[in-house]
Design an enzyme around this catalytic site. Structure first.
Site, PDB file in Angstrom:
ATOM      1  N   ASN A 185       2.067  -3.927   7.699  1.00 16.57           N
ATOM      2  CA  ASN A 185       2.653  -4.188   6.376  1.00 16.57           C
ATOM      3  C   ASN A 185       3.324  -2.934   5.810  1.00 16.57           C
ATOM      4  O   ASN A 185       4.421  -2.999   5.271  1.00 16.57           O
ATOM      5  CB  ASN A 185       1.576  -4.703   5.412  1.00 16.57           C
ATOM      6  CG  ASN A 185       1.096  -6.094   5.806  1.00 16.57           C
ATOM      7  OD1 ASN A 185       1.901  -6.977   6.049  1.00 16.57           O
ATOM      8  ND2 ASN A 185      -0.212  -6.264   5.910  1.00 16.57           N
ATOM      9  N   ALA A 242       0.803  -1.220   0.000  1.00 11.34           N
ATOM     10  CA  ALA A 242       0.000   0.000   0.000  1.00 11.34           C
ATOM     11  C   ALA A 242       0.842   1.279   0.000  1.00 11.34           C
ATOM     12  O   ALA A 242       0.297   2.377  -0.022  1.00 11.34           O
ATOM     13  CB  ALA A 242      -0.926  -0.014   1.212  1.00 11.34           C
ATOM     14  N   HIS A 286      -0.513   8.000   3.758  1.00 16.32           N
ATOM     15  CA  HIS A 286       0.823   7.549   4.164  1.00 16.32           C
ATOM     16  C   HIS A 286       1.828   8.634   3.793  1.00 16.32           C
ATOM     17  O   HIS A 286       1.827   9.110   2.645  1.00 16.32           O
ATOM     18  CB  HIS A 286       1.221   6.265   3.428  1.00 16.32           C
ATOM     19  CG  HIS A 286       0.257   5.139   3.639  1.00 16.32           C
ATOM     20  ND1 HIS A 286       0.065   4.541   4.854  1.00 16.32           N
ATOM     21  CD2 HIS A 286      -0.575   4.510   2.769  1.00 16.32           C
ATOM     22  CE1 HIS A 286      -0.834   3.583   4.735  1.00 16.32           C
ATOM     23  NE2 HIS A 286      -1.255   3.552   3.485  1.00 16.32           N
TER      24      HIS A 286
HETATM   25  N1  LIG Z   1       1.613  -5.011   1.933  1.00 18.02           N
HETATM   26  C1  LIG Z   1       0.497  -4.296   2.105  1.00 18.02           C
HETATM   27  O1  LIG Z   1       0.511  -3.062   2.049  1.00 18.02           O
HETATM   28  C2  LIG Z   1      -0.805  -5.010   2.341  1.00 18.02           C
HETATM   29  C3  LIG Z   1      -1.998  -4.305   2.215  1.00 18.02           C
HETATM   30  C4  LIG Z   1      -3.192  -4.978   2.436  1.00 18.02           C
HETATM   31  C5  LIG Z   1      -3.170  -6.314   2.787  1.00 18.02           C
HETATM   32  N2  LIG Z   1      -1.974  -6.965   2.923  1.00 18.02           N
HETATM   33  C6  LIG Z   1      -1.929  -8.386   3.339  1.00 18.02           C
HETATM   34  O2  LIG Z   1      -2.672  -9.165   2.441  1.00 18.02           O
HETATM   35  C7  LIG Z   1      -3.533 -10.022   3.174  1.00 18.02           C
HETATM   36  C8  LIG Z   1      -4.788 -10.284   2.355  1.00 18.02           C
HETATM   37  O3  LIG Z   1      -5.534  -9.091   2.183  1.00 18.02           O
HETATM   38  P1  LIG Z   1      -7.032  -9.172   1.631  1.00 18.02           P
HETATM   39  O4  LIG Z   1      -7.548  -7.782   1.583  1.00 18.02           O
HETATM   40  O5  LIG Z   1      -7.089 -10.018   0.426  1.00 18.02           O
HETATM   41  O6  LIG Z   1      -7.743  -9.943   2.859  1.00 18.02           O
HETATM   42  P2  LIG Z   1      -9.084 -10.802   2.799  1.00 18.02           P
HETATM   43  O7  LIG Z   1      -9.508 -10.944   4.221  1.00 18.02           O
HETATM   44  O8  LIG Z   1     -10.045 -10.251   1.815  1.00 18.02           O
HETATM   45  O9  LIG Z   1      -8.610 -12.236   2.248  1.00 18.02           O
HETATM   46  C9  LIG Z   1      -7.725 -13.084   2.924  1.00 18.02           C
HETATM   47  C10 LIG Z   1      -8.020 -14.523   2.473  1.00 18.02           C
HETATM   48  O10 LIG Z   1      -6.970 -15.370   2.948  1.00 18.02           O
HETATM   49  C11 LIG Z   1      -7.555 -16.571   3.452  1.00 18.02           C
HETATM   50  N3  LIG Z   1      -6.634 -17.145   4.460  1.00 18.02           N
HETATM   51  C12 LIG Z   1      -6.415 -16.693   5.717  1.00 18.02           C
HETATM   52  N4  LIG Z   1      -5.454 -17.452   6.315  1.00 18.02           N
HETATM   53  C13 LIG Z   1      -5.069 -18.382   5.401  1.00 18.02           C
HETATM   54  C14 LIG Z   1      -4.103 -19.424   5.408  1.00 18.02           C
HETATM   55  N5  LIG Z   1      -3.345 -19.677   6.491  1.00 18.02           N
HETATM   56  N6  LIG Z   1      -3.954 -20.172   4.293  1.00 18.02           N
HETATM   57  C15 LIG Z   1      -4.697 -19.911   3.188  1.00 18.02           C
HETATM   58  N7  LIG Z   1      -5.635 -18.940   3.119  1.00 18.02           N
HETATM   59  C16 LIG Z   1      -5.817 -18.182   4.213  1.00 18.02           C
HETATM   60  C17 LIG Z   1      -8.902 -16.148   4.013  1.00 18.02           C
HETATM   61  O11 LIG Z   1      -9.804 -17.249   4.054  1.00 18.02           O
HETATM   62  C18 LIG Z   1      -9.339 -15.065   3.023  1.00 18.02           C
HETATM   63  O12 LIG Z   1     -10.115 -15.589   1.958  1.00 18.02           O
HETATM   64  C19 LIG Z   1      -3.789  -9.287   4.508  1.00 18.02           C
HETATM   65  O13 LIG Z   1      -4.027 -10.215   5.550  1.00 18.02           O
HETATM   66  C20 LIG Z   1      -2.522  -8.518   4.742  1.00 18.02           C
HETATM   67  O14 LIG Z   1      -1.613  -9.246   5.564  1.00 18.02           O
HETATM   68  C21 LIG Z   1      -0.807  -6.345   2.690  1.00 18.02           C
END
Ligand SMILES: NC(=O)c1ccc[n+]([C@@H]2O[C@H](COP(=O)([O-])OP(=O)(O)OC[C@H]3O[C@@H](n4cnc5c(N)ncnc54)[C@H](O)[C@@H]3O)[C@@H](O)[C@H]2O)c1
Length: 270
Positions: free
Chosen positions: A193, A127, A223
């Site tokens: 993150n 992000a 940010h």
């Molecule tokens: N780097 C960044 O700036 C940034 C920004 C946003 C999100 N993220 C990361 O990305 C992840 C996903 O974001 P999102 O918006 O898609 O979330 P989301 O909640 O929409 O989707 C997450 C999915 O992962 C699945 N899941 C959870 N634990 C799991 C596991 N151990 N094995 C397999 N599947 C699993 C869940 O069932 C869900 O469908 C967030 O948890 C966050 O850590 C990073």
């Protein structure tokens, strides 16, 4: 422009980011590739079969499918459980949940697994952006890195700020946390993150300063990064729109994964 051969792509997590990234890869970057995923919540939805994706319940199933590249977009727990065995088996992994690397023991385990398997752990800027300039500048020495995260007061609900401040009563920009990136990652895991991306691109978790602000004058997540060093000064400012499928996730996070994957298939990378 020629491409490397990535024929089999695995996704850990088929949530807002996973679905968005899958769509972009199938449409634009890797239309010929086969796709597989691990996501316990996807089993009952029919999404995987509708999109021609093999669905596995554990990492061994995904490993047996022999992916060329795996993308983690599930959460920190998945980085702990699923990513090390993939790296150890020689599979390159792109991770979105880079805040997990604030845990030094986990970061070491991932490095060891990647070395043992001859695989690459690919971190995305998520992000936040503009960090390439800071990564270039640090070779000449950085004196100061300050990250400021600004959100509307109610967006800090469910964090330690809720007990320390009357969020609903905040009428002027109010700093709700001041400390190191290491402390911020622990206290504010939802921000971890972005904090990690800044820390890992500059002076590390202990030396990066973080300020978090409950700001009633903003409507989006803002940010800001200010960097000073021998190179000069750098300022980054970003106001992110959310992903339509998940208002808690910045659209740019999904776009940065798409870009990271597209870089893996290009021979010329900018
Ligand atoms: N780097 C960044 O700036 C940034 C920004 C946003 C999100 N993220 C990361 O990305 C992840 C996903 O974001 P999102 O918006 O898609 O979330 P989301 O909640 O929409 O989707 C997450 C999915 O992962 C699945 N899941 C959870 N634990 C799991 C596991 N151990 N094995 C397999 N599947 C699993 C869940 O069932 C869900 O469908 C967030 O948890 C966050 O850590 C990073």
């Amino acid at each position: 422009m020629s491409t490397k051969h990535i024929k089999r792509v695995g996704l850990i997590g088929l949530g807002a980011i996973g679905k968005r990234v899958l769509g972009a890869l199938q449409r634009e970057h890797l239309p010929q590739a086969a796709y597989a995923a691990i996501d316990p919540s996807a089993a009952s939805t029919g999404f995987a079969s509708e999109h021609g994706i093999a669905l596995f319940s554990d990492v061994q199933g995904l490993l047996d499918w022999k992916p060329d590249l795996v993308i983690e977009c599930a959460g920190h727990g998945a980085v702990v459980q699923v990513v090390p065995p993939l790296l150890q088996a020689g599979v390159d992994v792109v991770i979105a949940s880079i805040g997990a690397l604030a845990d030094k023991a986990l970061a070491k385990d991932l490095e060891t697994a990647a070395e043992a398997g001859g695989a690459r752990l690919i971190l995305v800027s998520g992000a936040i952006g503009g960090l390439d300039a800071m990564r270039s500048a640090r070779a000449a020495g950085l004196d100061e890195v300050l990250y400021t995260g600004r959100k509307p007061p109610q967006a800090w609900a469910g964090t330690p700020a809720e007990t320390e401040f009357d969020l609903a009563g905040i009428t002027v920009p109010t700093t709700i946390f001041r400390g190191t990136a290491a402390e911020a990652s622990l206290k504010f895991p939802k921000n971890a993150n972005v904090t990690a991306a800044v820390a890992l691109s500059g002076v590390g978790f202990e030396a990066t300063r973080v300020e978090l602000v409950a700001d009633p004058t903003v409507a989006k997540n803002i940010h800001e990064v200010k960097v000073k060093g021998a190179f000069g000064e750098l300022g980054i400012w970003l106001a992110n729109n959310p992903l339509p499928d998940n208002v808690k996730t910045s659209w740019l996070a999904a776009l940065s994964i798409e870009e990271a994957v597209s870089k893996q298939v290009l021979t010329t990378v900018f």
